[in-house]
Design an enzyme around this catalytic site. Structure first.
Site, mmCIF file in Angstrom:
data_model
loop_
_atom_site.group_PDB
_atom_site.id
_atom_site.type_symbol
_atom_site.label_atom_id
_atom_site.label_comp_id
_atom_site.label_asym_id
_atom_site.label_seq_id
_atom_site.Cartn_x
_atom_site.Cartn_y
_atom_site.Cartn_z
ATOM 1 N N GLY A 56 104.956 15.924 74.674
ATOM 2 C CA GLY A 56 106.852 16.165 73.320
ATOM 3 C C GLY A 56 107.223 15.645 73.555
ATOM 4 O O GLY A 56 108.103 14.328 74.188
ATOM 5 N N GLU A 57 108.707 16.580 73.623
ATOM 6 C CA GLU A 57 110.173 17.100 74.179
ATOM 7 C C GLU A 57 110.031 18.566 75.211
ATOM 8 O O GLU A 57 110.530 19.102 74.350
ATOM 9 C CB GLU A 57 110.670 16.764 72.958
ATOM 10 N N SER A 58 110.262 17.469 75.981
ATOM 11 C CA SER A 58 110.406 18.655 76.690
ATOM 12 C C SER A 58 111.802 19.902 77.248
ATOM 13 O O SER A 58 111.444 21.365 77.175
ATOM 14 C CB SER A 58 110.698 18.310 78.728
ATOM 15 N N CYS A 88 103.095 13.989 80.365
ATOM 16 C CA CYS A 88 104.641 13.446 80.231
ATOM 17 C C CYS A 88 105.821 15.237 80.113
ATOM 18 O O CYS A 88 106.373 15.340 81.016
ATOM 19 C CB CYS A 88 103.778 12.953 79.170
ATOM 20 N N ARG A 114 113.749 11.593 83.280
ATOM 21 C CA ARG A 114 112.950 11.761 82.018
ATOM 22 C C ARG A 114 113.039 10.241 81.183
ATOM 23 O O ARG A 114 114.313 9.864 82.309
ATOM 24 C CB ARG A 114 113.435 12.356 81.513
ATOM 25 N N ILE A 143 104.331 7.590 76.942
ATOM 26 C CA ILE A 143 105.010 6.841 75.782
ATOM 27 C C ILE A 143 105.768 7.701 76.742
ATOM 28 O O ILE A 143 106.162 9.117 76.818
ATOM 29 C CB ILE A 143 104.123 8.229 74.496
ATOM 30 N N ARG A 144 107.511 7.150 76.709
ATOM 31 C CA ARG A 144 108.630 7.414 76.199
ATOM 32 C C ARG A 144 108.588 8.437 78.314
ATOM 33 O O ARG A 144 109.515 9.753 77.872
ATOM 34 C CB ARG A 144 109.337 7.655 75.459
ATOM 35 N N HIS A 179 99.189 10.017 79.587
ATOM 36 C CA HIS A 179 98.516 10.545 78.207
ATOM 37 C C HIS A 179 96.762 10.400 77.862
ATOM 38 O O HIS A 179 96.822 9.857 77.563
ATOM 39 C CB HIS A 179 98.969 10.499 76.898
ATOM 40 N N GLU A 181 94.986 12.329 77.011
ATOM 41 C CA GLU A 181 94.048 12.726 75.437
ATOM 42 C C GLU A 181 94.419 11.911 74.491
ATOM 43 O O GLU A 181 93.739 11.531 73.712
ATOM 44 C CB GLU A 181 94.714 14.735 75.012
HETATM 45 N N1 GLN Z 1 110.545 11.824 76.294
HETATM 46 C C1 GLN Z 1 109.584 12.813 76.228
HETATM 47 C C2 GLN Z 1 110.707 13.834 77.535
HETATM 48 O O1 GLN Z 1 111.374 13.285 77.978
HETATM 49 C C3 GLN Z 1 108.393 12.620 77.131
HETATM 50 C C4 GLN Z 1 107.449 12.240 76.346
HETATM 51 C C5 GLN Z 1 105.814 12.681 75.997
HETATM 52 O O2 GLN Z 1 106.086 13.596 76.318
HETATM 53 N N2 GLN Z 1 106.190 11.473 75.590
HETATM 54 O O3 GLN Z 1 110.503 15.249 77.228
#
Ligand code: GLN
Length: 224
Positions: A56-58, A88, A114, A143-144, A179, A181
């Site tokens: 998600g977004e940390s 992630c 990150r 993913i990113r 990921h 999942e």
């Molecule tokens: N870029 C997100 C972060 O820095 C992590 C991306 C992800 O969990 N797929 O939190």
């Protein structure tokens, strides 16, 4: 007189459900016959053998842990034996050092950076052999994603690619910058369930769900 020993051993894997990709993890645990539940508040931690912190977004996840006052509950559950897997963003939360930022949970001695591959548009898939986890190559979805750029000697590296570590663990914590999942591969979920002391259906040789599609998580697919 017959003595009945009642085991109170925790047998559920929780998925932290504050933000991010929760549902796909639930499905994979269901496919493996592992008891699972969503974890949103302090009471939800009571009976967990393990916890998955999803992608998600940390920065957002770390704020929500504080806002909902469950950061210390999570740390307490970990101290009592709950294992944790971060995918992630989850791995970023677990790291002891985050480049240019404060760490959040500080439960595994790694340095993580990150967004190391660029923007969301630079997301990619590949595959790799991770002998500790499965006997054949595992599909990987980034993913990113962050890169783990340094690990302490108390950390076991599961996968190193080029100049970074992509999967690692210590006794109680597993981290992956990709990921599992979001693929049909069940190997990492099985690996984590075993780390939590839980049994799964099937064995390590059936680790790809042949029925999985990239839309399997939708309600329409009828999995959950
Ligand atoms: N870029 C997100 C972060 O820095 C992590 C991306 C992800 O969990 N797929 O939190």
């Amino acid at each position: 007189m017959t003595l009945h020993l009642v085991s109170n051993k925790p047998s559920i894997i929780g998925i932290l459900d504050l933000q991010g990709g929760v549902h796909e993890h639930l499905e994979h645990l269901k496919r493996l016959g592992v008891a699972y539940k969503r974890v949103k508040q302090a009471e939800d931690f009571a009976d967990l053998a393990g916890l998955i912190i999803p992608g998600g977004e940390s920065s957002c996840l770390s704020r929500l842990l504080n806002i909902f006052e469950i950061k210390n509950v999570l740390l307490g559950a970990h101290q009592r034996g709950m294992k944790i897997w971060g995918t992630c963003a989850g791995a970023i939360l677990l790291a002891s050092k985050v480049v240019g930022e404060n760490s959040c949970l500080d439960l595994i001695n790694i340095t993580i950076k990150r967004n190391s591959f660029g923007s969301q548009l630079d997301s990619f898939v590949s595959e790799a052999l991770i002998p500790a986890v499965a006997p054949e190559p595992i599909p990987l979805t980034f993913i990113r994603a962050p890169k783990i750029i340094d690990v302490n000697s108390d950390v076991n590296i599961l996968l190193k690619i080029d100049d970074y570590v992509a999967a690692a663990e210590n006794e109680s914590i597993l981290v992956t910058v990709f990921h599992p999942e979001l693929t049909g591969c069940l190997a990492f979920h099985r690996y984590f369930a075993l780390k939590c002391g839980l049994k799964t259906t099937g064995n390590n040789y059936d680790y790809i769900d042949p029925l999985w599609k990239n839309w399997s998580w939708t309600k329409h697919a009828g999995i959950i």
